[in-house]
Design an enzyme around this catalytic site. Sequence first.
Site, PDB file in Angstrom:
ATOM      1  N   HIS A 139      55.184 -21.952 -31.973  1.00 26.99           N
ATOM      2  CA  HIS A 139      55.806 -23.221 -31.578  1.00 26.99           C
ATOM      3  C   HIS A 139      56.870 -23.523 -32.651  1.00 26.99           C
ATOM      4  O   HIS A 139      56.684 -23.172 -33.821  1.00 26.99           O
ATOM      5  CB  HIS A 139      54.702 -24.280 -31.597  1.00 26.99           C
ATOM      6  CG  HIS A 139      55.079 -25.635 -31.092  1.00 26.99           C
ATOM      7  ND1 HIS A 139      55.843 -26.512 -31.824  1.00 26.99           N
ATOM      8  CD2 HIS A 139      54.777 -26.270 -29.936  1.00 26.99           C
ATOM      9  CE1 HIS A 139      55.981 -27.644 -31.133  1.00 26.99           C
ATOM     10  NE2 HIS A 139      55.354 -27.517 -29.984  1.00 26.99           N
ATOM     11  N   ASP A 215      47.692 -22.756 -37.450  1.00 28.60           N
ATOM     12  CA  ASP A 215      48.056 -23.880 -36.581  1.00 28.60           C
ATOM     13  C   ASP A 215      47.023 -23.925 -35.447  1.00 28.60           C
ATOM     14  O   ASP A 215      47.002 -23.042 -34.584  1.00 28.60           O
ATOM     15  CB  ASP A 215      49.474 -23.621 -36.047  1.00 28.60           C
ATOM     16  CG  ASP A 215      49.907 -24.629 -34.995  1.00 28.60           C
ATOM     17  OD1 ASP A 215      49.093 -25.484 -34.606  1.00 28.60           O
ATOM     18  OD2 ASP A 215      51.070 -24.534 -34.555  1.00 28.60           O
ATOM     19  N   GLN A 218      46.453 -25.620 -30.377  1.00 31.06           N
ATOM     20  CA  GLN A 218      46.013 -25.229 -29.033  1.00 31.06           C
ATOM     21  C   GLN A 218      44.592 -24.682 -29.015  1.00 31.06           C
ATOM     22  O   GLN A 218      44.115 -24.265 -27.959  1.00 31.06           O
ATOM     23  CB  GLN A 218      46.978 -24.186 -28.436  1.00 31.06           C
ATOM     24  CG  GLN A 218      48.375 -24.718 -28.200  1.00 31.06           C
ATOM     25  CD  GLN A 218      48.425 -25.855 -27.184  1.00 31.06           C
ATOM     26  OE1 GLN A 218      47.543 -26.013 -26.345  1.00 31.06           O
ATOM     27  NE2 GLN A 218      49.462 -26.674 -27.266  1.00 31.06           N
ATOM     28  N   LYS A 241      46.022 -33.859 -28.982  1.00 31.53           N
ATOM     29  CA  LYS A 241      45.617 -32.716 -28.144  1.00 31.53           C
ATOM     30  C   LYS A 241      44.098 -32.621 -28.067  1.00 31.53           C
ATOM     31  O   LYS A 241      43.550 -31.751 -27.407  1.00 31.53           O
ATOM     32  CB  LYS A 241      46.151 -31.410 -28.730  1.00 31.53           C
ATOM     33  CG  LYS A 241      47.625 -31.482 -29.091  1.00 31.53           C
ATOM     34  CD  LYS A 241      48.397 -30.374 -28.505  1.00 31.53           C
ATOM     35  CE  LYS A 241      49.798 -30.355 -29.090  1.00 31.53           C
ATOM     36  NZ  LYS A 241      50.801 -30.246 -28.071  1.00 31.53           N
ATOM     37  N   CYS A 381      58.879 -25.835 -26.571  1.00 28.78           N
ATOM     38  CA  CYS A 381      59.143 -25.712 -28.016  1.00 28.78           C
ATOM     39  C   CYS A 381      58.849 -24.295 -28.507  1.00 28.78           C
ATOM     40  O   CYS A 381      58.326 -24.108 -29.620  1.00 28.78           O
ATOM     41  CB  CYS A 381      58.346 -26.727 -28.829  1.00 28.78           C
ATOM     42  SG  CYS A 381      58.715 -28.420 -28.406  1.00 28.78           S
TER      43      CYS A 381
HETATM   44  N1  PLP Z   1      51.817 -26.137 -32.709  1.00 30.44           N
HETATM   45  C1  PLP Z   1      51.494 -25.863 -31.433  1.00 30.44           C
HETATM   46  C2  PLP Z   1      50.963 -24.503 -31.084  1.00 30.44           C
HETATM   47  C3  PLP Z   1      51.652 -26.839 -30.453  1.00 30.44           C
HETATM   48  O1  PLP Z   1      51.336 -26.563 -29.188  1.00 30.44           O
HETATM   49  C4  PLP Z   1      52.168 -28.110 -30.825  1.00 30.44           C
HETATM   50  C5  PLP Z   1      52.409 -29.153 -29.813  1.00 30.44           C
HETATM   51  O2  PLP Z   1      52.684 -28.870 -28.662  1.00 30.44           O
HETATM   52  C6  PLP Z   1      52.478 -28.347 -32.166  1.00 30.44           C
HETATM   53  C7  PLP Z   1      52.293 -27.342 -33.084  1.00 30.44           C
HETATM   54  C8  PLP Z   1      52.976 -29.682 -32.634  1.00 30.44           C
HETATM   55  O3  PLP Z   1      51.915 -30.609 -32.619  1.00 30.44           O
HETATM   56  P1  PLP Z   1      52.144 -32.163 -32.887  1.00 30.44           P
HETATM   57  O4  PLP Z   1      52.491 -32.772 -31.567  1.00 30.44           O
HETATM   58  O5  PLP Z   1      50.811 -32.666 -33.356  1.00 30.44           O
HETATM   59  O6  PLP Z   1      53.177 -32.297 -33.910  1.00 30.44           O
END
Ligand code: PLP
Length: 425
Positions: A139, A215, A218, A241, A381
Site C-alpha cells: 500500500h 503492516d 489487512q 479496519k 492506494c
Molecule cells: N496498509 C494497508 C495494507 C492498508 O490496506 C491501509 C489502508 O487501506 C493502510 C496501510 C493505511 O491504513 P490507515 O487508514 O490506518 O492509515
Amino acid sequence: MTEDFSLQELSRLRADFPILGRVGRGGKPIAYLDFSATSQKPVQVIDAISNFYRTSNGAVHRGTHLLGDESTAAFEEGRAILADFIGGRANEIIWTKNATEAINLVALAMRNATQDSGAKPSPVKLQAGDNIVITRAEHHANLVPWQQLCAATGTELRWLDLHEDGRIDCETLGVIDEHTRLVAFTHVSNVTGAVSPVESIVSRARQCGSLVLLDTCQSSAHMPVNVRELGVDFAVFSSHKMLGPTGIGALWGRRELLSQLPPVLTGGSMIEDVTMESSTFMPAPERFEAGSQPIAQIVGWSAALQYLSGIGMARIAEHERILTSYMLEGISGIDGVRVLGPGADKERIGVVAFAVDGVHPHDVGQVLDSLDIAVRVGHHCAIPLHHFFGVRSSTRASVGPTTTREEIDRFIEALGQVRSYFGGK
Ligand code: PLP
C-alpha cells in the site's frame, strides 16, 4: 473451536451492527463487501464512545479530578487491551492517528536519528551504503514514507518481487543483504489478499542483521496476529479496519528499539523538563504522543478489540476462509473476470480484487451499487501493484465477520450481469 459460524450465531452477530439494516439505492439491504477499506462498527463500540462522552470525558495525565482520572484509566487500559490482543506489552504501544502515521513515525524518527550528527550509532541510524527493503505489493502508506526517508538520507530503496499471482517471491529474498537496515512489508496485501511469507522474510532479515516492520492493516481484523510469535520489531495497526472508530491507530515496537528512536512531534505531554533554551523528553510511549490524545477513539477501539476477542480471531479467520473460497469459486464461473491474486489453494484471505474485460472498474462499482452491493473501485492506494498486473485500477470485494453466503450470492449474480449490461457477451 474453528468451525464456521452457525447461522444463528451469524444472525446474532449481524444484529450488533445497526448499519447492516440500511437499505441502499436499489431498495435492498446493503451487502457490505468493503471491509478492506473500512469495517462497520458494532453497537458495543458505538455505545462505548457515547458512554465515554456521557460519563467520563476529561483530559488525560493532566490533573486530579475524577473525570480526568477516569479518562486516564481508560486511555492506559486501552494500551493494555491492544497489547494483550497482539501479544505485546502495554508500554510498547504508541497511539497514532492511523497506521499511515505509525509507519511515518518510524520513518521520520529514523530520519531524525540519521541526520543528528551527535546521535550515537544505533540500529535506527542509517549509514552510507545502507538500504531499506519493501515489496512490490505495498500500500502507498508503506512505500512513500520509505521513498521519502531514502531520498532524504541517500539510502537505497529495494524491493522483493512477486510471483505472477501477486504473492511475494521468496527467490528474490537475496535483495536483503548485510547493508539492509529495515525490511518493511505488509502481512496481507490489500489488493491480492495474499498472506506474506513472514517466517521466510523475518529469517532472512535476521540473518542479515536487519530490523523488520510489519503492516497488519489487512490481517489484524481477519486472523490471529501475535507480534512476538511473528518475530518482528515494529508492527502497525489501524482501528477503523478492526471494527473500531477512525482517528486512531498504533505503532507497536520492541521496547529496546523504541527507547532508541528520537521523537518526531514535539510539544506538550511528551517532555520531562523544559527551559527557555532546551527540553528533555519522556521515555516511550509518551515521548511519541505530543499534544491532546484521541481518548474516545481509544475507548471505542478497546471495545472493538474486546468484541473481536469475544468471537475469537481463529473462528473469524475460518468463517472468512470458507466465504473466500465460495466467492472465488463463484467468480471463476463468470466469463471475462480476472482475479488479481492467488487462488483459494494458496495462503490468502478474503480481499478479492478483479478486472472485468472491457468494463471500467467505476462502471462495475456503479452497477453493483445500483443492486445495493458495496465494493471498492480504483487503485486501492497500490499503483505499482496494479501496474504489475498490467491494469490501472480494479474492483475489490472484501469480506468480514458479518459477511454471509447470501451476500456473496447476490454479489456473484450481480457481477454476472455486468458485462451484458455494458453490451459485452
Ligand atoms: N496498509 C494497508 C495494507 C492498508 O490496506 C491501509 C489502508 O487501506 C493502510 C496501510 C493505511 O491504513 P490507515 O487508514 O490506518 O492509515
